[in-house]
Structure formats: C-alpha cells, structure tokens
Design an enzyme around this catalytic site. Structure first.
Site: not given
Length: 598
Positions: A453, A503, A432
């Site tokens: 991911h 993220n 990630s």
C-alpha cells in the site's frame, strides 16, 4: 441564578501548580507583561519554576529575542509562594494542579474564601468536568476552563471552556487575554477532552489497542502515522510523552460521558499505569528511555534487530505496474527512478501513453526544482515501457496492480496475472481497504500475493504498508521489504485486515470530527484549528476529508465498520448525507467547504 460578572482587566494572574505546564503558562503571562503569582506547596517546584524562567529568558536574550532589561522585567514580574492566600489580589487564577477532581475541588473551595468577588477562576483540566467544579464553587458564574497545550510557550492553541453557569463576560475577558498572549483561543462547551484531546485521545487509544493485539509493532505503528499522515510523533511515542496514566484518566472521563467503546481505555494502558511504566517521566512506557524524564529512546527486549529480514527474498529486476491513474503512474515513476525496468500497462495503448506522459511532467518538475538532473530524467523515462495490454507482464519479476478500488475488478486482474506472469513472480496489490487474501484466492498461487500500500503522491510519500496474508510466503514478504529498501521507502508490516495501520487509525478520528460538527459542539474552522495548533497535524480533519474525497472516506468508514462491527465506527450521518448530495470534496467543488471551480 445571576450569571453576570463585572470583570476587571486581567493584569494580575495567579498560577497554582508549578509543574511543567504551570511554569510554561507563568512564562507566557510574565513575558506578556502580566504580574504573575506562582503558587505551589512544594518549595522545590517553585524554585525549579524560577530557574526554568531564568534559563528560558537567558536563551531569549542570547538569540536577541529579548533585551537584558526586558529579561530583568520579566523575572521581576514572577513571584512564587507556597500558600493559596497569595492569590488574594489576582484578577484571574489558573489552577494546573494534578488531574484529580478531589484536589481541584479543594483548591476551588479554598479560593472562594480568598479571592475578590470579581476574580475569574480557571481550571486547566483537559479531562474533568468544568461544570462540576463550577457547581461546587460559591460563584459558579466566574469558573471556566482554560486549557493550554504543552509546551505552553510554543503551542498556539488555547481552549476556553464554559459551562452552562459561566458568565459570558468571563469568557470574553479570558478570550481577550489569550489573544493578547499571542494565542489562538477557541470557545467551546464542557465535555471530556474538549475538541483537540477529544479527537486525539480516541486515536491514541485505538493505537494502544492495535499494539496490544500484536497487529503491528510499536515502531511500525508510530512510523506509519508519522510517514503516512505527516504527524510530528507516532501515537505510542506521544502516549509516553503525555503520560500513560494521564491518557488513561482522560479516556476514563471520556468513556464515562460517551459510553463509546472507542473511548474505553485499552487494557494495556491500565497495565502499564499500575506497573508504574507511565512513559518518559518514569523512564519506561511503550518505549524505554535513557532515564526518567529523558526523551532518548534506548533499545530494549522489543527493539527489532537492525539486520532483521535483510536477505532471503527473490531477485527483482523488472516491475510491471497495472493501471493508468495518478497512483499507478506515481508508483511506476518510483520504481524507474530506483533503476528498475518498468512496464506500465493500461487498458489501452492510449491510456498507457497518457500515464507515461504524466510521469514525464512529474520528472520535468523535479528537474525544474533541482531535485533531478536532465540526464536522470531521460534515463528514468527510458526505463518505462508503456503497454496497452497485461500480456507485457510475461517476464516481470514483480507485478503491482494500482487499478480501481473495486474487489471484483481486482480479482479479475489477479486471475489474469496468474495466467500471464511467470512462475515465481511476486504479485502485489496496492489496495488501501480491500482484503488482500481475496485477491490472492483469485490466483492458483496465493503464496505469491502480498499487499504493497503506497501513499499518494507515491514519489513523495515514504511509507509503504506491507500486508501479508495467512497464505503469503516468507520469501515473498522478504522480497517486498528488500524492494522497499531499494526504492527508498519505509516498509511497515501489518496483517490483512481492514484499514491496515494508517486508515484504521486515521478514519475513525475523521469520523469523530464529523460527529462533533453534527452535534453542534464546535465549528469546522475551530476543529481544524484545534488539531493543527494543538495536535501538530499538517491539516485539519475537514481540510483532509475534502482532499481525500468524501466518497472515498465514506467507503473506507463502511469497510471499517463492517470489519470490526463496532457501533462507534459507523459512518457519521452527515458524511453520508453530503455524499448522497454529490458533495465529494475538492474534486466536485464542494464537500465540507466550497471550492472555486477550475
């Protein structure tokens, strides 16, 4: 300066500006039994506000939420005027005029000569300085901010914003009113964006910059945040709804106060605004709409073709999953459910058997909930072979690693896969935050390496970020997209840089929330409430941080800061201190909050 204020009960409220927000606020007030004076210089806007209230109350009667008599009473409590003088008898005045300081200043100066000394004056701004508006008023002690969220009848959050000049009695009176309206008020100080928009607009700005850099398509950015974070809308669609020009104004105000580059409006916002492409209201912004004001997106030159990349991949019949943790077992379950033969390999046979047992429990829960038949459970389990060695990957077509988030460990594993897996096998990492290309370079076949991911829990989460490096072969990329379709996941394409899409957008937002608490601007509870009630987030930032793990969050923040070298991405010291103290979140029993030990 005297900051005392003898406030009456707020029975009569004037709303100045009868656009969408003003009309919504007027409806909330009238339904709650207040006499509402609607004021707008445009007679058409006033007529439209009346029509909107008539229509919404008619729907309420049809749904048996109001009686015919109650509807009649609500309509009778709402009167419209074109002159500010109509506010003379108001106990509270709420201005919701255009977001320009000069316009709001004119309104407040005019009101000084009209309203009673005890009347409270509230601005609905979400970007401009409440303090500055108050200071220019004859009675700054009675001026505050009252920020409703759109649509006002539905959204529960109200931010009550006081300046250093605001009388506590005014804050108390307005806060009590908000509660009587069925809202959740949070009392905060004056700074651009306040809580909800202060966090939201930084995130939206980064999404716009990500799109402008052509890192990912608008569709993939929006899908990633909806499916990866459970948000009701993607950031670019939300910018179109808010108004690109409005977002630019808010960000300009935030940047003027913070000088944080994350708040400096992305150039694309200026370009779209100056071209008149302001979003839904103009019919075009990041997306194109059926007509101005419409919510219906229509295809344009940037819309991806539906049949893009549906062929050209390698055949995948068997899949190897390396790892024994929650993510590895979840990914193995996903592939087995989709009909693939799966080899689940761990460092020992015992660990592999434990991981398969975890899958059996997950499948049993699906059977109990009626989502899977007993036959489906048995067939899925039969497709999974637990192995204590990577040697079992010799014949797999796709190898997916889901081991510890440590680059050295992953590189060693990829070097091993390079020796074991057959020529033509696709090698995927579920990292990630680490560089996929570093894993690829650990092999003699970097063109076969790609990122997949998955999000936790893998069986439930629909998103997969497909990360191709500069070395990834086209047919490898096509293969992974085809596999995502077969396992019923939504793939989004992104390049090999820290944080990928989700993220990279999520963690700066979380970091900024920590900074708000660190600076004593707002409490954790108020921030969590603001983002759930005002932003539609499924969890507040501090709830989410404790679930993710503070140590994991800190590691991701450090990776983002190192990659982009932006001072605004530096981890908040409070986060670093908590991790150093062993406060990792729910898993340790304490993070930002304390949890009962299991």
């Amino acid at each position: 300066m005297d900051t005392s204020l003898d406030t009456p009960s707020l029975k009569t409220v004037a709303v100045i500006g009868l656009g969408t927000m003003g009309t919504g606020i007027a409806e909330v007030l009238a339904r709650a039994g207040r006499e509402v004076i609607g004021i707008d210089i445009s007679e058409a806007a006033a007529a439209q506000a009346v029509a909107a209230l008539e229509a919404s109350t008619a729907r309420a009667v049809a749904r048996e939420r109001l009686t015919a008599q109650e509807r009649s009473d609500v309509l009778a409590r709402f009167r419209t005027f074109s002159e500010l003088q109509a506010a003379a008898d108001a106990d509270l005045v709420i201005e919701v005029v255009p977001e320009a300081y000069e316009i709001k200043q004119q309104v407040f100066k005019a009101l000084d000569g009209i309203v009673r000394p005890t009347a409270i004056l509230a601005t609905g701004t979400n970007a401009l300085s409440v303090t500055r508006l108050a200071a220019d008023s004859a009675h700054p002690e009675r001026v505050l901010g009252l920020h409703f969220f759109n649509p006002a009848p539905a959204m529960k959050l109200v931010e009550v914003v006081s300046s250093v000049l605001t009388a506590p009695a005014a804050v108390e009176a307005v806060t009590a009113l908000a509660r009587e309206l069925g809202k959740e008020p949070i009392a905060i100080g004056d700074r651009p964006g306040f809580v909800a928009d202060g966090l939201l607009f930084g995130y939206l700005n980064q999404a716009a910059a990500m799109y402008e850099a052509k890192y990912a398509s608008r569709e993939d950015i929006d899908a990633a945040m909806r499916l990866g974070c459970g948000l009701p809308m993607g950031p670019l669609a939300l910018l179109d709804l808010i108004g690109v020009d409005t977002a630019r104004t808010v960000l300009e105000a935030m940047y003027a106060a913070s000088h944080d580059r994350l708040h400096a409006p992305a150039p694309v916002l200026k370009q779209l605004s100056e071209a008149g492409l302001t979003g839904r209201k103009s019919g075009r912004g990041f997306y194109t709409y059926a007509e101005p004001g419409s919510s219906t997106v229509v295809p344009d030159d940037l819309t991806p073709a539906e049949d893009a990349e549906t062929a050209g991949g390698r055949e995948v019949r068997s899949v190897g999953v390396a790892g024994s943790g929650t993510m590895a077992s979840g990914i193995a379950e996903v592939f087995a459910k989709a009909g693939y033969d799966v080899v689940l390999a761990a460092r020992s046979q015992e660990k592999a058997d434990t991981a398969k047992a975890r899958i059996a429990k997950s499948l049993a829960r699906s059977v109990d909930k009626g989502r899977l038949t007993p036959e489906g459970r048995d067939q899925t389990l039969a497709r999974i072979t637990a192995a204590g060695s990577l040697e079992s990957f010799a014949d797999v077509d796709l190898a997916v690693e889901a081991v510890a988030e440590d680059l050295e460990i992953k590189q060693q594993l990829f070097a091993t896969l390079d020796k074991i897996c057959k020529p033509g096998a696709v090698l995927a990492t579920t990292t990630s935050s680490l560089p996929v290309v570093a894993c690829a370079r650990a092999t003699s076949r970097p063109a076969d390496v790609i990122g997949m991911h998955f999000f936790n829990p893998a069986p439930a989460m629909k998103l997969v970020e497909v990360v191709r490096t500069v070395l990834t072969a086209d047919d490898v990329h096509a293969t992974v997209r085809e596999v995502c379709a077969k396992i019923r996941k939504h793939p989004v394409d992104c390049g090999d840089r820290a944080g990928f899409i989700v993220n990279a957008l999520l963690f700066p937002y979380l970091n900024n929330a920590i900074k708000m608490v660190q600076e004593h601007y707002a409490s954790m509870d108020d921030i969590d409430a603001a983002m759930k009630l005002g932003g539609g987030y499924p969890m507040g930032p501090f709830e989410l941080l404790d679930v993710v793990g503070l140590d994991v969050s800190l590691a991701i923040e450090k990776v983002l800061h190192k990659e982009f070298r932006d001072p605004g991405l530096a981890p908040a010291p409070l986060l670093e201190h908590l991790v150093a103290a062993g406060c990792m979140g729910r898993k340790s029993g304490r993070g930002f909050r304390e949890y009962a030990r299991r």
